[in-house]
Design a protein around this motif. Structure first.
Motif, PDB file in Angstrom:
ATOM      1  N   ARG A   1       0.791  -1.087   0.291  1.00 15.12           N
ATOM      2  CA  ARG A   1      -0.090  -0.371   0.120  1.00 15.12           C
ATOM      3  C   ARG A   1       0.728   1.707  -0.286  1.00 15.12           C
ATOM      4  NH1 ARG A   1      -5.392  -0.295   3.258  1.00 15.12           N
ATOM      5  NH2 ARG A   1      -4.911   1.062   3.916  1.00 15.12           N
ATOM      6  N   PHE A   2       0.447   2.234  -1.471  1.00  8.92           N
ATOM      7  CA  PHE A   2       0.840   3.701  -0.414  1.00  8.92           C
ATOM      8  C   PHE A   2       1.146   3.733   0.427  1.00  8.92           C
ATOM      9  CE2 PHE A   2       0.532   3.515  -5.181  1.00  8.92           C
ATOM     10  CZ  PHE A   2       1.320   3.326  -5.540  1.00  8.92           C
ATOM     11  N   ALA A   3       1.795   5.328   1.154  1.00  2.00           N
ATOM     12  CA  ALA A   3       1.300   5.792   3.040  1.00  2.00           C
ATOM     13  C   ALA A   3       0.491   6.534   2.304  1.00  2.00           C
ATOM     14  CB  ALA A   3       2.953   6.388   3.471  1.00  2.00           C
ATOM     15  N   ASP A   4       0.072   6.906   3.440  1.00  2.00           N
ATOM     16  CA  ASP A   4      -1.227   8.557   3.565  1.00  2.00           C
ATOM     17  C   ASP A   4      -0.482   9.524   3.129  1.00  2.00           C
ATOM     18  OD1 ASP A   4      -2.987   6.938   4.298  1.00  2.00           O
ATOM     19  OD2 ASP A   4      -2.018   7.815   6.999  1.00  2.00           O
ATOM     20  N   GLU A   5       1.333   9.757   3.087  1.00  2.00           N
ATOM     21  CA  GLU A   5       1.133  11.151   2.755  1.00  2.00           C
ATOM     22  C   GLU A   5       2.277  10.991   0.989  1.00  2.00           C
ATOM     23  OE1 GLU A   5       5.000  13.612   3.233  1.00  2.00           O
ATOM     24  OE2 GLU A   5       5.118  11.580   4.060  1.00  2.00           O
ATOM     25  N   ASP A   6       1.924   9.415  -0.022  1.00  2.00           N
ATOM     26  CA  ASP A   6       1.937   9.394  -0.827  1.00  2.00           C
ATOM     27  C   ASP A   6       0.664  10.288  -1.483  1.00  2.00           C
ATOM     28  OD1 ASP A   6       4.514   9.335  -0.901  1.00  2.00           O
ATOM     29  OD2 ASP A   6       4.149   6.925  -0.706  1.00  2.00           O
ATOM     30  N   TRP A   7      -0.264   9.250  -1.134  1.00  2.00           N
ATOM     31  CA  TRP A   7      -1.362   9.427  -1.885  1.00  2.00           C
ATOM     32  C   TRP A   7      -1.982  11.361  -1.624  1.00  2.00           C
ATOM     33  CZ3 TRP A   7      -4.490   6.935  -5.364  1.00  2.00           C
ATOM     34  CH2 TRP A   7      -4.414   5.556  -4.954  1.00  2.00           C
TER      35      TRP A   7
ATOM     36  N   ASP B   1      -3.070   7.801 -19.311  1.00  2.00           N
ATOM     37  CA  ASP B   1      -1.576   7.784 -19.120  1.00  2.00           C
ATOM     38  C   ASP B   1      -1.681   8.367 -17.346  1.00  2.00           C
ATOM     39  OD1 ASP B   1      -3.065  10.882 -18.925  1.00  2.00           O
ATOM     40  OD2 ASP B   1      -1.338  11.982 -19.555  1.00  2.00           O
ATOM     41  N   ILE B   2      -3.115   7.745 -16.434  1.00  2.00           N
ATOM     42  CA  ILE B   2      -2.611   8.160 -15.233  1.00  2.00           C
ATOM     43  C   ILE B   2      -1.263   7.618 -14.201  1.00  2.00           C
ATOM     44  CG2 ILE B   2      -3.391   5.368 -14.880  1.00  2.00           C
ATOM     45  CD1 ILE B   2      -4.927   8.897 -12.658  1.00  2.00           C
TER      46      ILE B   2
ATOM     47  N   THR C   1       4.132   8.254 -11.189  1.00  2.00           N
ATOM     48  CA  THR C   1       5.265   8.676 -11.510  1.00  2.00           C
ATOM     49  C   THR C   1       6.179   9.937 -11.488  1.00  2.00           C
ATOM     50  OG1 THR C   1       5.413   8.414 -14.269  1.00  2.00           O
ATOM     51  CG2 THR C   1       5.896   6.452 -13.417  1.00  2.00           C
ATOM     52  N   SER C   2       5.387  10.915 -11.585  1.00  2.00           N
ATOM     53  CA  SER C   2       6.106  12.462 -11.123  1.00  2.00           C
ATOM     54  C   SER C   2       6.147  12.224  -9.623  1.00  2.00           C
ATOM     55  CB  SER C   2       4.638  12.979 -11.571  1.00  2.00           C
ATOM     56  OG  SER C   2       3.268  13.278 -11.151  1.00  2.00           O
ATOM     57  N   ASN C   3       5.321  11.899  -8.999  1.00  2.00           N
ATOM     58  CA  ASN C   3       5.168  11.525  -7.339  1.00  2.00           C
ATOM     59  C   ASN C   3       6.389  10.409  -6.812  1.00  2.00           C
ATOM     60  OD1 ASN C   3       3.834  13.509  -5.663  1.00  2.00           O
ATOM     61  ND2 ASN C   3       2.380  12.859  -7.899  1.00  2.00           N
ATOM     62  N   GLY C   4       7.015   9.449  -8.099  1.00  2.00           N
ATOM     63  CA  GLY C   4       7.554   8.798  -7.181  1.00  2.00           C
ATOM     64  C   GLY C   4       7.670   7.253  -7.093  1.00  2.00           C
ATOM     65  N   LEU C   5       6.227   7.079  -7.410  1.00  2.00           N
ATOM     66  CA  LEU C   5       5.606   5.958  -6.945  1.00  2.00           C
ATOM     67  C   LEU C   5       5.205   5.278  -8.716  1.00  2.00           C
ATOM     68  CD1 LEU C   5       2.590   7.548  -4.787  1.00  2.00           C
ATOM     69  CD2 LEU C   5       5.027   6.508  -4.340  1.00  2.00           C
ATOM     70  N   SER C   6       4.658   4.016  -8.424  1.00  2.00           N
ATOM     71  CA  SER C   6       4.712   3.171  -9.617  1.00  2.00           C
ATOM     72  C   SER C   6       3.666   2.420  -9.768  1.00  2.00           C
ATOM     73  CB  SER C   6       5.292   2.326  -9.930  1.00  2.00           C
ATOM     74  OG  SER C   6       5.001   1.477 -10.848  1.00  2.00           O
ATOM     75  N   LEU C   7       1.695   2.393  -9.760  1.00  2.00           N
ATOM     76  CA  LEU C   7       0.400   1.979  -9.645  1.00  2.00           C
ATOM     77  C   LEU C   7       0.935   0.669  -9.938  1.00  2.00           C
ATOM     78  CD1 LEU C   7      -1.954   2.589  -9.061  1.00  2.00           C
ATOM     79  CD2 LEU C   7      -2.086   2.953 -11.459  1.00  2.00           C
ATOM     80  N   PHE C   8       1.611   0.600 -10.672  1.00  3.22           N
ATOM     81  CA  PHE C   8       2.034  -1.341 -11.121  1.00  3.22           C
ATOM     82  C   PHE C   8       2.754  -1.850 -10.317  1.00  3.22           C
ATOM     83  CE2 PHE C   8      -1.309  -1.350 -14.487  1.00  3.22           C
ATOM     84  CZ  PHE C   8      -1.584  -2.243 -14.252  1.00  3.22           C
TER      85      PHE C   8
END
Length: 275
Positions: free
Chosen positions: A77-83, A108-109, A114-121
């Motif tokens: 799960r992503f952290a609350d701050e990441d969300w 292009d979701i 990725t612009s926030n340093g994350l990957s949905l997949f």
């Protein structure tokens, strides 16, 4: 239960990108024979039940034993701050807000994440966690592998499950976007509405062109005054654009702002023309 073809059922060019990305993740797994056994299980209807609870997948798969095996699958799960960062980025792009509020997954979701340093997949299948109560010590067992392939069908029908696996439901995301957009409109109503209109209604090729807005309507030659007739337009730009691709409540607010702006601009234009 959805049946599976012997060939790859996800090779269609019209297949949703998130389904293809999940299948690519499976195809990249080095121990393909284990996954193939699971694919046959899914094709033969061994998956008896599949549920999503919070950010986990729970399933019952009929194996060789009399009782079906129970398993669970989840990703980090992503952290609350990441969300918070993701929601903030989504709310600043009117096209994302419009599509999500309309229940559509933006093409292009992944760029937002990725612009926030994350990957949905997940990057590899090793990033997908799973547990099964069957006696097979290897992971993924064929029961887990079967659910992996079944998930592709769920992602096709309800792509927002991807968000849920990362810790936020579709409803939570939409509500957070609405709150963010409401604050943006309250702080800068005119500027926000104009920028949103540009994003939603201006075609991409028009955006890329460089226009001289200061001199766009300038015409240096003299006009024969007898040929110039100034009358209010029968139709406005709003009429020509038709219904806005937004929920009724959001469309009503946006339309009210545009109507007010249009009336003000039309009045100024009329006064300028008559002077």
């Amino acid at each position: 239960m959805t049946s599976y073809q012997a060939n790859n059922p996800y090779e269609s060019e019209s297949e949703a990108w998130w389904v293809l990305q999940w299948v690519d993740l499976l195809n990249s797994y080095r121990f393909k024979k284990r996954l193939e056994r699971g694919r046959r299980y899914a094709r033969e209807g061994h998956i008896l039940k599949l549920d999503f609870k919070e950010s986990k997948v729970f399933a019952s798969v009929q194996g060789t034993a009399a009782d079906p095996y129970k398993l669970s699958i989840w990703i980090d799960r992503f952290a609350d701050e990441d969300w918070d960062f993701v929601i903030d980025t989504l709310s600043k792009k009117a096209i994302y807000s419009a599509q999500l509020l309309a229940g559509e997954m933006p093409a292009d979701i992944e760029n937002v994440f990725t612009s926030n340093g994350l990957s949905l997949f997940p990057f590899t299948l090793a990033d997908v966690h799973s547990k099964c109560d069957c006696p097979d010590p290897k992971n993924p067992c064929k029961h887990i592998a079967a659910v992996y392939y079944q998930l592709a069908d769920f992602f096709r029908e309800e792509p927002f499950v991807l968000f849920q696996l990362r810790g936020r439901t579709k409803e939570q995301i939409i509500e957070a976007i609405r709150e963010k957009r409401k604050l943006q409109v309250e702080e800068n109503p005119v500027e926000t509405v104009v920028e949103e209109a540009k994003e939603i209604f201006v075609a991409p090729e028009t955006k890329s062109q460089t226009l001289d807005l200061e001199n766009f309507w300038q015409y240096d030659d003299d006009l024969d005054s007898s040929l110039v007739v100034i009358t209010p337009a029968d139709q406005t730009v709003l009429d020509l654009l038709g219904p806005m691709p937004l929920p009724a409540s959001d469309a009503q607010v946006l339309n009210a702002h545009f109507t007010s702006l249009y009336q003000s601009i039309a009045q100024q234009a009329m006064m300028s023309a008559l002077s």
